[in-house]
Design an enzyme around this catalytic site. Structure first.
Site, mmCIF file in Angstrom:
data_model
loop_
_atom_site.group_PDB
_atom_site.id
_atom_site.type_symbol
_atom_site.label_atom_id
_atom_site.label_comp_id
_atom_site.label_asym_id
_atom_site.label_seq_id
_atom_site.Cartn_x
_atom_site.Cartn_y
_atom_site.Cartn_z
ATOM 1 N N GLY A 94 0.841 -1.185 0.000
ATOM 2 C CA GLY A 94 0.000 0.000 0.000
ATOM 3 C C GLY A 94 0.877 1.234 0.000
ATOM 4 O O GLY A 94 2.014 1.195 0.474
ATOM 5 N N GLY A 142 -0.141 -4.988 0.811
ATOM 6 C CA GLY A 142 -1.341 -4.719 0.025
ATOM 7 C C GLY A 142 -1.404 -5.516 -1.274
ATOM 8 O O GLY A 142 -2.494 -5.852 -1.744
ATOM 9 N N GLU A 165 5.276 -6.328 7.944
ATOM 10 C CA GLU A 165 4.730 -5.226 8.747
ATOM 11 C C GLU A 165 5.271 -5.105 10.163
ATOM 12 O O GLU A 165 5.338 -3.994 10.703
ATOM 13 C CB GLU A 165 3.197 -5.331 8.805
ATOM 14 C CG GLU A 165 2.493 -4.967 7.500
ATOM 15 C CD GLU A 165 2.406 -6.113 6.508
ATOM 16 O OE1 GLU A 165 2.933 -7.209 6.805
ATOM 17 O OE2 GLU A 165 1.818 -5.934 5.433
ATOM 18 N N ASP A 173 -1.885 -7.212 7.688
ATOM 19 C CA ASP A 173 -3.337 -7.058 7.497
ATOM 20 C C ASP A 173 -3.783 -7.592 6.134
ATOM 21 O O ASP A 173 -3.254 -8.596 5.671
ATOM 22 C CB ASP A 173 -3.732 -5.593 7.717
ATOM 23 C CG ASP A 173 -3.198 -4.677 6.642
ATOM 24 O OD1 ASP A 173 -2.210 -5.037 5.982
ATOM 25 O OD2 ASP A 173 -3.768 -3.583 6.438
#
Ligand SMILES: *[C@@H]1O[C@H](CO)[C@@H](O)[C@H](O)[C@H]1NC(C)=O
Ligand SMILES: *[C@@H]1O[C@H](CO)[C@@H](O)[C@H](O)[C@H]1NC(C)=O
Ligand SMILES: *[C@@H]1O[C@H](CO)[C@@H](O)[C@H](O)[C@H]1NC(C)=O
Ligand SMILES: *[C@@H]1O[C@H](CO)[C@@H](O)[C@H](O)[C@H]1NC(C)=O
Length: 370
Positions: A94, A142, A165, A173
């Site tokens: 992302g 992402g 992460e 996530d």
């Protein structure tokens, strides 16, 4: 939280300088950041930001989501293909810079980005037509969310997979809480906590990709998929299987973690992150020492959140996992020490169960709904 493009921030800075220069030179020419095309009976999504390794931003999500829904309903569309341009990356993550900046300022971008991204992740996971991700290059954070929940994921020797992460104060996530605990043994927990990078065929061996096809064969594969006059998953599967069968590269090489799988299962079986770290230290092998060293550099808060996220996610649906992760994303946004190599709290012992539990608590009417 978002999906970092690790170690590329200085490159991003120099690239953005370059882009500004190029912007001056050809200011009238603006490339769309994502291409959405109908090719034959396939809907084709192409991430088109090669200079930032196809990093995903909110405007891309806002273009992809409605088109995916349309293609899912369209009787002229049989399959959906997603890929990236540039030869280096499928999608490296992302575009977190804008989001973290916004998070600091309390801007709604931090809410909108995660909400809309997770809704897209769920739409991919529930897509009624064969969804085929050609992950021919870097696929992190992402980018994993845009591929791993789909029915088919085709890795090549250029695929580099990671959920990195915990190294930047976030958690894996985009449905990491769903797919990671479903990998064999403790492999998913290992990948989530350490950010271990898988390459090429190992991405399939780990179960993250469904197929392995040599990169140079991908254009032919795509052509054949597009020409397929059937939307049945069996027929798509047959095409992918036949390309996989023609790809012998590295087929003799064992899985990179083959030797370590039983150690991973044993050492990562503990009721706490502290316990895992103790196991690794007590074990004394080179591999364990290395993993202990890696974990000691990660955010202690991230490690504990991630542990609990995967533990809970193991028995939740993708939707329920995404609701949980949305709560976590918003909790991470209000913490101030992300991207700071000196973590606060700086040790696992200082991270209380209560502070971890708090990150999982309901947001009431702000909770993610589908
Ligand atoms: C997304 O990226 C494109 C291309 O780099 C840029 O023009 C656009 O402003 C970005 N949108 C957001 C919401 O960050
Ligand atoms: C798809 O079809 C369903 C039912 O057939 C409908 O409810 C929905 O609005 C349609 N979605 C789009 C984006 O066309
Ligand atoms: C799958 O492909 C075969 C031809 O290879 C075709 O006969 C069959 O109808 C296809 N299946 C579906 C469900 O379209
Ligand atoms: C691919 O190889 C496998 C195992 O050798 C075989 O079972 C399968 O039929 C082959 N599939 C195609 C489409 O060639």
């Amino acid at each position: 939280c978002p999906h970092p493009v690790l170690n590329v921030s200085s490159r991003l800075r120099s690239l953005s300088r370059l882009q500004r220069i190029q912007g001056h030179m050809m200011s009238s020419h603006v490339e769309p950041e994502v291409l959405l095309e109908k090719v034959g009976r396939a809907g084709v999504i192409t991430m088109n930001r090669p200079k930032v390794l196809n990093a995903l931003n909110l405007s891309m999500i806002r273009q992809i989501s409605p088109q995916l829904k349309k293609w899912e309903n369209d009787t002229e569309t049989d399959i959906i293909i997603i890929k990236g341009v540039g030869g280096k990356a499928f999608c490296a993550g992302g575009d977190i810079r804008a989001v973290t900046e916004a998070g600091k300022l309390g801007d709604s971008l931090a809410q909108d980005f995660f909400r809309e991204e997770y809704i897209l992740n769920n739409a991919i996971g529930t897509c009624r037509k064969p969804y085929i991700a050609l992950i021919d290059g870097i696929t992190m954070g992402g980018g994993v969310g845009l591929s791993v929940h789909g029915r088919f994921r085709v890795a090549t020797e250029k695929t580099l997979f990671a959920m990195p992460e915990t190294a930047i104060g976030l958690f894996p996530d985009v449905g990491g809480g769903h797919f990671l605990p479903r990998l064999r043994g403790k492999l998913g927990l290992f990948l989530a906590l350490t950010g271990f990078r898988l390459k090429g065929r190992d991405v399939q061996r780990a179960g993250v990709a469904t197929h392995f096809v040599e990169s140079k064969k991908i254009p032919d594969l795509e052509r054949e998929l597009v020409e397929l006059k059937s939307s049945s998953a069996e027929n798509v599967s047959r095409v992918l299987d036949s390309y996989q069968n023609q790809s012998t590269l590295d087929s003799e090489k064992p899985f990179v973690l083959h030797q370590h799988m039983s150690d991973i299962d044993r050492l990562f079986s503990s009721s706490s992150v502290e316990g895992i770290l103790q196991n690794l230290k007590a074990d004394g092998s080179e591999f364990s020492k290395k993993q202990a060293e890696i974990l000691s550099k990660m955010s202690p808060t991230s490690l504990k959140i991630t542990y609990k996220q995967l533990q809970a996610g193991a028995s939740l649906s993708l939707q329920d996992v995404l609701v949980m992760e949305y709560r976590l994303s918003q909790a991470c946004m209000v913490q101030t020490n992300r991207l700071n190599p000196k973590w606060n709290p700086s040790t696992l012992e200082e991270v209380s169960d209560q502070s971890v539990d708090q990150c999982f608590s309901s947001l009431g009417e702000k909770d993610l709904t589908f």
